[in-house]
Design a protein around this motif. Structure first.
Motif, short mmCIF file in Angstrom:
data_model
loop_
_atom_site.label_atom_id
_atom_site.label_comp_id
_atom_site.label_asym_id
_atom_site.label_seq_id
_atom_site.Cartn_x
_atom_site.Cartn_y
_atom_site.Cartn_z
N ALA A 89 8.14 -50.01 -11.61
CA ALA A 89 7.57 -49.11 -12.61
C ALA A 89 7.61 -49.69 -14.02
CB ALA A 89 8.31 -47.77 -12.59
N ARG A 116 1.03 -51.17 -13.72
CA ARG A 116 1.96 -50.64 -12.73
C ARG A 116 1.62 -51.26 -11.38
NH1 ARG A 116 5.50 -49.67 -8.88
NH2 ARG A 116 6.78 -47.81 -9.23
N TYR A 134 -3.26 -49.68 -12.86
CA TYR A 134 -4.01 -49.59 -14.11
C TYR A 134 -4.90 -50.80 -14.37
CZ TYR A 134 -1.19 -45.53 -15.27
OH TYR A 134 -0.60 -44.29 -15.26
N HIS A 185 -0.47 -41.40 -13.03
CA HIS A 185 0.40 -40.30 -13.48
C HIS A 185 -0.23 -38.93 -13.22
CE1 HIS A 185 3.50 -42.80 -15.22
NE2 HIS A 185 2.58 -43.52 -15.83
N GLN A 186 -1.42 -38.92 -12.61
CA GLN A 186 -2.09 -37.66 -12.31
C GLN A 186 -2.29 -37.46 -10.81
OE1 GLN A 186 -5.59 -38.66 -14.59
NE2 GLN A 186 -4.95 -37.45 -16.35
#
Length: 369
Positions: A89, A116, A134, A185-186
């Motif tokens: 992470a 990431r 990403y 993150h979603q």
């Protein structure tokens, strides 16, 4: 007298009615629009429960790289060097030299991608292929000295969550874009929305061509090449199934469905078995919410305001044969977020999206019964 008469009513109106009306207004104004899931996604049976089970996975497990590996999501084992590669992470692809004693294992910060790193595989010429959530699909070569972006879009649509990758014997890379709408993150919103935003893709290093093999997948996740190189096995997390994609024929068939958990990465062990990581088992709340879109909308609204409702539990790894028949399940009610399971020799190594360690279990000492 008038004040004392109206005070209880005013109090009830203030405490109950106003918040209730406000909640209705917020619900209608919120643009999040969950869809009904396919009927097969709502199946819950024991068909995928194997005959062999170890339900105390952590009993006897060893921890590798504690505190040095921040959420090592995927694991790839390089047989020639004996090194394990994993993406963390903090943006690092790390190398781990695993010794007989887990406490003596050596962790090395190898290459920082700036994103990431998730899925990891090895190319034909010693390069390390990384699916970075990403950045896109990366090629790391020259012993970590060179990092190259291979691709980050297909048919004009950028990858939003590059997830897993596998390499064919011909050098073609097969990978997933879990969602073209939501980023790493979603993830919760993609699953709660219940719409197919995922894609299965390929990248040919010779022609530099990126192809969309399949689209409209329900959170496309792990992918593995079959031992005969004829097809891929890939996972769809939201609807708890894995499918085969036959490369030359460009057709899809079911591999296994109605899994006892939500699949993440899938790995072939070179010995006739796939290992499917399950970050969470199927909870009662997940069952209900998957069935009713309005509940998923309420959960998504709560999530936006920082309230975590959908707690995962009972993570594990499912072993299946080449036909998708369940063989053994290693799980534990006290653990969550197991994202990959790789069998190396007599050990099962597990990555995690939450814990700062790799879990190792001796399958001979602690088998499924």
């Amino acid at each position: 007298m008038a004040l004392s008469f109206f005070s209880p009513r005013l109090l009830i109106f203030s405490i109950i009615i106003i918040p209730f009306l406000a909640s209705i207004a917020l619900y209608r104004l919120d643009t999040f629009d969950p869809a009904r899931l396919p009927d097969e996604a709502l199946l819950y049976s024991t068909n995928s429960i194997p005959p062999l089970i170890n339900d105390r996975f952590l009993t006897g497990a060893e921890f590798i790289g504690v505190g040095l590996l921040k959420s090592p999501e995927d694991i790839a084992y390089h047989r020639d060097s004996g090194l394990i590669y994993t993406g963390c992470a903090d943006g690092w692809v790390k190398r781990v030299k695993v010794l007989e004693s887990a406490n003596d294992s050596v962790v090395e910060d190898w290459v920082k991608t700036g994103g990431r790193p998730l899925g990891i595989a090895f190319g034909l010429h010693g390069e390390v292929i990384v699916a970075d959530a990403y950045k896109g699909l990366l090629n790391i070569s020259n012993d970590g000295k060179k990092t190259e972006l291979l691709t980050d879009e297909a048919k004009g649509v950028r990858f939003k969550l590059t997830d897993a990758v596998a390499v064919g014997d011909n050098g073609v890379l097969y990978f997933t874009d879990a969602s073209y709408k939501y980023n790493f993150h979603q993830v919760a919103f993609d699953m709660l929305e219940g719409k197919p935003h995922g894609r299965l893709l390929s990248f040919d290093p010779t022609t530099r061509t990126t192809r969309v093999l399949l689209r409209d997948l329900y959170f496309a996740n792990g992918v593995s090449m079959s031992p005969d190189q004829t097809h891929l096995v890939f996972c769809e997390t939201t609807i708890r199934r894995c499918s085969r994609y036959y490369i030359n024929e460009e057709r899809v068939e079911l591999f296994i469905q109605d899994l006892p958990g939500y699949p993440d990465n899938i790995r072939y062990d070179g010995d006739g078995h796939y290992w499917i990581a399950l970050p969470s088992g199927v909870t009662t709340l997940w069952k209900i919410s998957m069935k009713y879109p309005f509940l998923r909308k309420l959960i998504a609204m709560a999530t936006k305001y920082g309230f975590e409702i959908m707690f995962p539990e009972n993570a594990g790894v499912l072993q299946v044969n080449l036909d998708g028949k369940p063989i053994a399940l290693y799980h534990d009610h006290t653990i969550t977020h197991i994202t990959t399971g790789v069998k190396i020799g007599k050990y099962l190594y597990c990555g995690s999206l939450l814990h700062s360690r790799i879990i190792r279990l001796d399958l001979l000492k602690y088998p499924a019964h």
